[in-house]
Scaffold this motif. Sequence first.
Motif, PDB file in Angstrom:
ATOM      1  N   GLY A  61      42.803  -7.335  34.462  1.00 44.88           N
ATOM      2  CA  GLY A  61      42.077  -8.578  34.190  1.00 44.88           C
ATOM      3  C   GLY A  61      41.436  -9.197  35.424  1.00 44.88           C
ATOM      4  N   GLU A 107      49.232   1.150  35.187  1.00 37.31           N
ATOM      5  CA  GLU A 107      48.407  -0.042  35.266  1.00 37.31           C
ATOM      6  C   GLU A 107      48.754  -0.830  36.530  1.00 37.31           C
ATOM      7  OE1 GLU A 107      46.778  -1.166  31.156  1.00 37.31           O
ATOM      8  OE2 GLU A 107      48.665  -2.211  31.426  1.00 37.31           O
ATOM      9  N   LYS A 161      45.900  -8.217  23.471  1.00 36.70           N
ATOM     10  CA  LYS A 161      46.690  -9.317  24.008  1.00 36.70           C
ATOM     11  C   LYS A 161      46.763 -10.482  23.003  1.00 36.70           C
ATOM     12  CE  LYS A 161      45.086  -7.925  28.545  1.00 36.70           C
ATOM     13  NZ  LYS A 161      45.305  -8.080  29.957  1.00 36.70           N
TER      14      LYS A 161
HETATM   15  C1  PEP Z   1      45.647  -4.377  29.965  1.00 37.98           C
HETATM   16  O1  PEP Z   1      45.815  -5.435  29.399  1.00 37.98           O
HETATM   17  O2  PEP Z   1      46.441  -3.459  29.776  1.00 37.98           O
HETATM   18  C2  PEP Z   1      44.492  -4.232  30.867  1.00 37.98           C
HETATM   19  C3  PEP Z   1      44.378  -3.129  31.560  1.00 37.98           C
HETATM   20  O3  PEP Z   1      43.603  -5.283  30.928  1.00 37.98           O
HETATM   21  P1  PEP Z   1      42.125  -5.260  31.555  1.00 37.98           P
HETATM   22  O4  PEP Z   1      41.422  -4.033  31.030  1.00 37.98           O
HETATM   23  O5  PEP Z   1      41.482  -6.529  31.065  1.00 37.98           O
HETATM   24  O6  PEP Z   1      42.268  -5.210  33.036  1.00 37.98           O
END
Ligand code: PEP
Length: 251
Positions: free
Chosen positions: A174, A168, A12
Amino acid sequence: MNRRPFIAGNWKMYKTSAEAAETAKKLAGLVSGVTNVDVMIAPPFTALAQVHEAIKESSVMLGAQNLFWEKEGAFTGEISPQMVVSAGCRYVIIGHSERRQYFGETDLSVNKKIRAAITNNLVPVFCIGETEKERDADNTFNILDKQIKMGLEGFSPDDLQPVILAYEPVWAIGTGKTATSGQAQEVHLFIRNLLEKLFGKKIAGSVRILYGGSVKPENIKELMSMPDVDGALVGGASLNADKFAEIIKYK
Ligand code: PEP
């Protein structure tokens, strides 16, 4: 079908070039003995060249977090597929929920970006997922159906050969909330069945589907034990080389 596990780190908007290169170098050392998992990291654009330098002798591969579909031109602030390739990338994350949520990315722009990636020999990691509100309203499968059909509209099975999907759930990114392995498997199977309907059995069987959303050393093994979970897209926990290496060495 034997699909090779793929574990990717999405850094990120974290790390300067020097910090990213240091973490990447450390990670490359920690996973140097890993031969059964594909590993990719996606640092910010500004760090790509330096991270490429840091990992070029290792098996860790490089990805970008986004791209624009045009080759060049008056598009201030954008980065073309050719630029991403020239920085050493083989992969590109496309349609991450943060891009959809904060930067106006749509299924249509995602479709154009996937096309541009494939045309330029970049492997797209195509992200899809429902929000908490959509899940609560029992809309998860409708949302995924739309994201996949629109994101992959106009592609042939051959086009899709290199594509990787990342499921996701937005509510798990997050937040520390992870989908249970059962929830992840249920959705991954739905995605695979939809791919079979749209593009045939061969592609559906070979496309890797990653899970993303608060993946950590404590839950990776259980997630990876699911038959249709082929890897992980990791945000927060990938920023620390030790933690990320632990995830990669889940076996
Ligand atoms: C992502 O940014 O794709 C993600 C899954 O973040 P996190 O692992 O922090 O939840």
